[in-house]
Structure formats: structure tokens, C-alpha cells
Design an enzyme around this catalytic site. Structure first.
Site, PDB file in Angstrom:
ATOM      1  CE  LYS A 284      -4.200   1.744   2.225  1.00  0.00           C
ATOM      2  NZ  LYS A 284      -5.181   1.550   3.319  1.00  0.00           N
ATOM      3  CD  GLU A 370     -19.201  -3.455   9.247  1.00  0.00           C
ATOM      4  OE1 GLU A 370     -18.486  -2.618   8.663  1.00  0.00           O
ATOM      5  OE2 GLU A 370     -19.392  -4.615   8.813  1.00  0.00           O
ATOM      6  NE  ARG A 398     -21.549  -3.518   4.900  1.00  0.00           N
ATOM      7  CZ  ARG A 398     -20.554  -4.139   4.284  1.00  0.00           C
ATOM      8  NH1 ARG A 398     -19.603  -4.718   4.979  1.00  0.00           N
ATOM      9  NH2 ARG A 398     -20.520  -4.205   2.982  1.00  0.00           N
TER      10      ARG A 398
END
Length: 620
Positions: A284, A370, A398
Site C-alpha cells: 500500500k 460489524e 450492516r
């Protein structure tokens, strides 16, 4: 953004994937270098997601080079990583408008390009959607390939494994490309991530396998033993075993920045039927040293000078609501070892960095999960602990079933600190916190608070935490506070509002941080202004008092009007048979586009002037 042909001589030849596939393969390294530089140049001018895209340059080039896109379908998970994809699919000249009002969407968006097959915003949806598309292609007998690109952070979510479990059962033609950079937005956590990360130091498997082959392969009686030993070592050292058990042909891991290696591997995979999982290792922030060193800070960036290599500091001296929450959390935990703080992979965004350092035994990052976060909190509450779930409004959607079944029905004392409530801004429709008051208000046992400033936010968090009778929610916005002086902490009277300004004729009942705009409108109209504070329980006595002394009530909230706080006032007025008219002001019945928070509020008439005009027009 026009392209400098001298600076980008190869990129100018790849205006779209069709042109890209006409380039000789030996030119792809130069193309990747130019694409990475162009991404740096454009995002530094426009702001946006940055480090993720730097890590997927070679992967994006290889995918569009090998696959016949858009006939072959690339399904990007989340979309932080898809900026190079947008640049290569005809949107290069508009890339500096990304995340801006009327500009490019921050994530893949079906209405924007034929190359975007799934509109996304949240993680872990790519495999489910891709599997559906692959099944449809087989039903229609299309020789189409479907590729789902998912990160190692997103694959920790249960939905990804539900999809792979189903895929393993129905045996469709599908490639899942696992982009492993050991990151989501924060550092990845969890057993799966640790298992995958063993590859980075796992030379054991390769060295044992190769040396064993050399030493023993020439001895016929033990060839079978060598093969069995190789498989046993593979099961111990390679994360592919898990995916193979789910029915996928595991390939990798391989260098995700070797564009030639990727092209050759993808060509082989494209010609094979069945389900494959290609595991690639990327970095990244690749190619820009500051982002490589600190990919968390450089995940999403404001405009910056790439030559300086540092991010500008915010000019707003007022603390953000996330910071207010984090400070309250640390202060509350200092004398309370029963406080347990939970986040679904949003430590930085939720203001929990300092808490995670000071109280590591009371801090739980459950990864992008979640649903698990909410039921995990329920288990802690049942066991006598005091869980605080820090979660964005749009992510709490969610875990709605868990909120109802595992927390509210059992009336457990779980505090939900709901960040990014209301208009969020540049991330667009998927991230606006437009619905939480509506979907929370209908749940029995819930207490819901809407602070009007940062001090109220602290007081409400304190009040909710010490409530302990059942579930509570404190809902606050993205962005900075007002700069108000912070008071000592004390518990607010439950379900009681406060009159902020006395006027005549109209009473404005405000819920949340639009108070400052409502106050401007109230002054212009000489209206009474009430800070309701609580969405549930409502201050019915105060509503009745306002109805008796005013000819009209106006509710204001930064939530969908349908089912929101204003709907609660309507219900109370009708049930109590109060003789008063009510106007509801809030978010309209459509998904909100991207733009700055101020731009969106102005467009919706949720600033002071807009609120005044709405009230005057209604009264007229």
C-alpha cells in the site's frame, strides 16, 4: 486534467482498455510507472483515496491487458483501490473531479462507466455479486470471465466467506483475486490475517519442499512419502489450504508489482474453467515513500504538495467529534476496568488510537465485521461488562439484525457511539448517515440522543454509559465542533429538551448539530428554538407546552424525514390530539450525492437561510 505527452508518452496511448491491449507487453512496465506518477499528480491536486491505488497499479494494468473488459467483468471490492481503474477506463481527464460535487464518484459506479459493473462503497460485497454475475453468464452460455478483486482486510468479513462457501458448492467460473497488502484502512487484525501473513516470513515451506525434492526424489521407494510430506508441510505453512477446502484452486502468493508475471499468470487462469483464488502480495502506497512509510495517514488525503511529502494540517482549531469521543473514552476508562471499547476496523476514523495504546486490554478491533462487533458487545454485556461500540452510521446498517435480536430484545446495556451521522460529504451516497434515527427509533428499549455541540456530545456519552438499563445510542456528525467551552461531566435528565431561545408564533424543535443553523433561522423569524436532545424518549411535556403557546411547530434534523425524529413528533401530536400544525425539515427521500458537507446542506436548504425560506414558504 489534460495529459502532458512528454511526461506520459505511454499513458497517452492507453486512453481505454482497448488501446491498452494493443500495446506490446514490454511497454507495460513504463505504463505502470507513468500511471503511478499520474495518480500522484492528480490526487495531490484533487484530494481523495491515495495509498490503496498506488498499490494496485500493476494489478489494474495486468487485468485490463489480459481480460476482454468490459465484456469480461472486473468487480472491485470497496473501491479505494480503483482509481487506476478509473484512469484507464476513459475517465483520466476527469480524475481531478473525484469526490467533488458533480464530479467522478469516489468508488466504482455503474451509472458512470460500462467498466463499472457493481456500485460499491462498503467492503466484502465483490464475491457475492461476482458469483451472481458468473452464474448469469453461464445460464446465458456466454464465454465471459468474472474477476473479484478483494483486499485481505475485506476478506475477513463474514459475507466474503458466505459467498465463497456458496461458490464452492455450485462450481461456477470465477476468479477471486486476493490483494494482500496487510492493511485495510488500519492495520489488519484477526487470526486469518495472521495466517496469511505467515507467507511473508514463510520460507520454511519453499525450502523444505525444494531441498526435499532434490535429496529424495531420486529414491523410488520413498517418492510417495516425499509427496505426502510436501502436502503436509503445505497444509502447515500456506494459507491456501483454507481456500482449497472451500473449493477454490489456490494459486500464489506472487509479487503483485511484477506486471509481466501477473500478465502471464492471468493469461493461464483466464483459459481455465472453475473457481480460482490468486493470492498476490502488494504494498500500500507503493512508489511514494511517505505513503509507503505511513499508509494509514495517506489512505485518504487532502490536497498536498508531493514534493514536500507531508500532509497539511487542518486549519480548524476546534476538535472533531471523533476526537471528543476518543478523549471521553480515555477519561472514562481511567477509573473503570469494566469499560470495553469495540470498533469494526475503524480505529483512526473513530478517534480510538490513544485509547488503544493506553488501554490495550479493554480495546477490541474485530476487523471488518460489524455484525460480530454488535453481538460480541452483547456477550460482554451479559457477562457484566460495559461495552461501547464505536461505529459509523452507515456501517451500523450492516448489523441491524444483531442490534435488534442480540441487544435490544435482551435489553442489554450496550452504548453505540454513532459517528458520521447525517451528511458526510465527499464519499457519496453509500456513506451518508441518513437513516440511523429512522431505523433506531422503531426499536423498543432504545434510548437515542442527538447532541447539538461537542460538549453536549460528551455529556450524552456520559449519560448513556451510566444508564445501564438498556441499549443507548449517541449520534454525532463527521467534522469539527463549535469551539464551545467543555464543562465537567454530569448526567442529563433522561428525555428532556431545553429551550434555547424564546420567540413567538413558531417553535423550532431541533435534533442534533443543525442547531446553529436553526438558531440563525429562529432569530430571523423571531421564533422559539428548542434543543430537543432526545429522539427517544421524546420530551412530550415540552412538545405539548410548545403546541399550546405557538401556532406551528417545525422539526429539524439531519436524517431522512421519513421515520425520523420529526415523525416521532408527528406521532406524539396526533396521539395527544394537539391542535397545532407541524412542518418536518430534514433529508429528502433520495440518496444524497457527493460534495462537501456545506454544499450538500446548502443544496438541501439545511443552512440557516434555507431553513428560514422553508418555514416562510410553508407559513405562507
Amino acid at each position: 486534467m489534460s495529459l502532458d505527452t512528454k511526461k506520459y508518452p505511454t499513458l497517452i496511448l492507453a486512453n481505454n482498455p482497448i488501446e491498452l491491449r494493443q500495446l506490446p507487453q514490454e511497454s507495460l512496465v513504463a505504463l505502470c510507472e507513468e500511471l503511478r506518477n499520474f495518480l500522484l499528480d492528480s490526487v495531490s491536486r484533487s484530494s481523495g483515496h491515495f495509498a490503496s491505488g498506488l498499490g494496485t497499479v500493476e494489478l489494474t494494468v495486468a487485468l485490463h491487458y489480459v481480460y476482454n473488459t468490459p465484456f469480461d467483468q472486473l468487480i472491485w471490492d470497496v473501491g479505494h483501490q480503483a482509481y487506476p481503474h478509473k484512469i484507464l477506463t476513459g475517465r483520466r481527464d476527469r480524475i481531478t473531479t473525484i469526490r467533488q460535487r458533480n464530479g467522478l464518484h469516489p468508488f466504482p459506479w455503474r451509472g458512470e462507466s460500462e467498466y463499472d459493473h457493481l456500485s460499491v462503497g462498503h467492503s466484502s460485497t465483490s464475491i457475492s455479486a461476482g458469483l451472481g454475475m458468473a452464474v448469469a453468464a453461464e445460464i446465458e452460455d456466454l464465454d465471459r470471465r468474472t474477476v473479484c478483486i478483494i483486499g485481505d482486510g475485506a476478506i475477513t468479513a463474514g459475507m466474503a466467506f458466505e459467498a465463497m462457501n456458496h461458490a464452492g458448492d455450485i462450481k461456477s467460473n470465477l476468479l477471486v483475486l486476493l490483494n494482500d497488502n496487510n492493511m485495510s484502512i488500519s492495520e489488519n487484525v484477526g487470526a486469518l490475517n495472521k495466517r496469511i501473513a505467515q507467507i511473508l516470513s514463510g520460507k520454511l515451506y519453499s525450502s523444505l519442499r525444494e531441498s526435499g525434492k532434490k535429496v529424495l526424489s531420486g529414491i523410488p521407494p520413498i517418492k510417495k512419502l516425499v509427496k505426502r510430506t510436501e502436502e503436509h508441510i503445505k497444509n502447515m505453512a500456506v494459507p491456501g489450504t483454507l481456500f482449497q477446502e472451500l473449493g477454490f484452486n489456490y494459486l500464489g502468493p506472487m509479487d503483485g508489482h511484477d506486471v509481466h508475471g501477473l500478465v502471464n499468470t492471468l493469461k493461464n487462469i483466464r483459459n481455465k474453467k472453475g473457481q480460482h483464488l490468486l493470492h498476490i502480495m502488494t504494498q500500500k502506497g507503493r512508489g511514494y515513500a511517505p505513503a509507503e512509510k505511513d499508509p494509514i495517514s495517506w489512505h485518504s488525503v487532502p490536497t498536498f504538495d508531493p514534493k514536500i511529502g507531508t500532509l497539511p494540517k487542518s486549519g480548524n482549531r476546534c476538535p472533531s467529534y471523533s476526537t471528543i469521543f476518543g478523549d471521553w473514552l480515555c477519561a472514562s476508562a481511567s477509573g473503570d476496568n469494566k469499560l470495553m471499547a469495540i470498533t469494526p476496523a475503524m480505529r483512526e476514523g473513530s478517534g480510538m488510537v490513544e485509547f488503544s495504546r493506553q488501554y490495550p486490554n479493554q480495546y477490541f478491533d474485530v476487523a471488518i465485521a460489524e455484525q460480530h462487533a454488535v453481538t460480541f458487545a452483547a456477550g460482554l454485556a451479559i457477562s457484566g461488562y460495559n461495552p461501547v461500540v464505536a461505529i459509523y452510521s452507515t456501517f451500523l446498517q450492516r448489523a441491524y439484525d444483531q442490534l435488534i435480536h442480540d441487544v435490544a430484545i435482551q435489553n442489554l446495556p450496550v452504548l453505540f457511539a454513532i459517528d458520521r451521522g447525517g451528511v458526510v460529504g465527499a464519499d457519496g451516497p453509500t456513506h451518508q448517515g441518513a437513516f440511523d434515527l429512522s431505523y433506531l427509533r422503531c426499536i423498543p428499549n432504545m434510548v437515542i440522543m442527538t447532541p447539538s455541540d461537542e460538549n453536549e456530545c460528551r455529556l450524552m456519552l456520559h449519560t448513556a454509559y451510566h444508564y445501564r438499563i438498556g441499549p443507548t445510542a449517541v449520534r454525532y456528525p463527521r467534522g469539527n465542533g463549535t469551539g464551545i467551552i467543555l464543562s465537567d461531566l454530569y448526567e442529563l435528565p433522561l428525555g428532556k429538551g431545553i429551550v434555547r431561545r424564546q420567540g413567538t408564533g413558531v417553535a423550532i424543535l431541533n435534533f442534533g448539530t443543525l442547531l446553529i443553523h436553526a438558531e440563525n433561522a429562529a432569530k430571523a423569524l423571531n421564533a422559539t428554538l428548542v434543543d430537543m436532545r432526545f429522539v427517544k424518549p421524546l420530551d412530550g411535556a415540552l412538545i405539548s407546552e410548545m403546541a399550546d403557546s405557538h401556532r406551528a411547530l417545525v422539526t429539524i434534523e439531519e436524517n431522512a424525514i421519513i421515520g425520523g425524529a420529526g415523525s416521532g413528533v408527528n406521532e406524539y401530536v396526533m396521539n395527544s390530539r394537539l391542535q397545532v400544525q407541524v412542518l418536518n425539515i430534514g433529508l429528502p427521500d433520495h440518496f444524497l450525492p457527493q460534495g462537501s458537507q456545506d454544499e450538500i446542506r446548502s443544496d438541501l436548504g439545511l443552512d440557516g437561510e434555507g431553513i428560514r425560506r422553508k418555514i416562510e414558504a410553508w407559513l405562507a
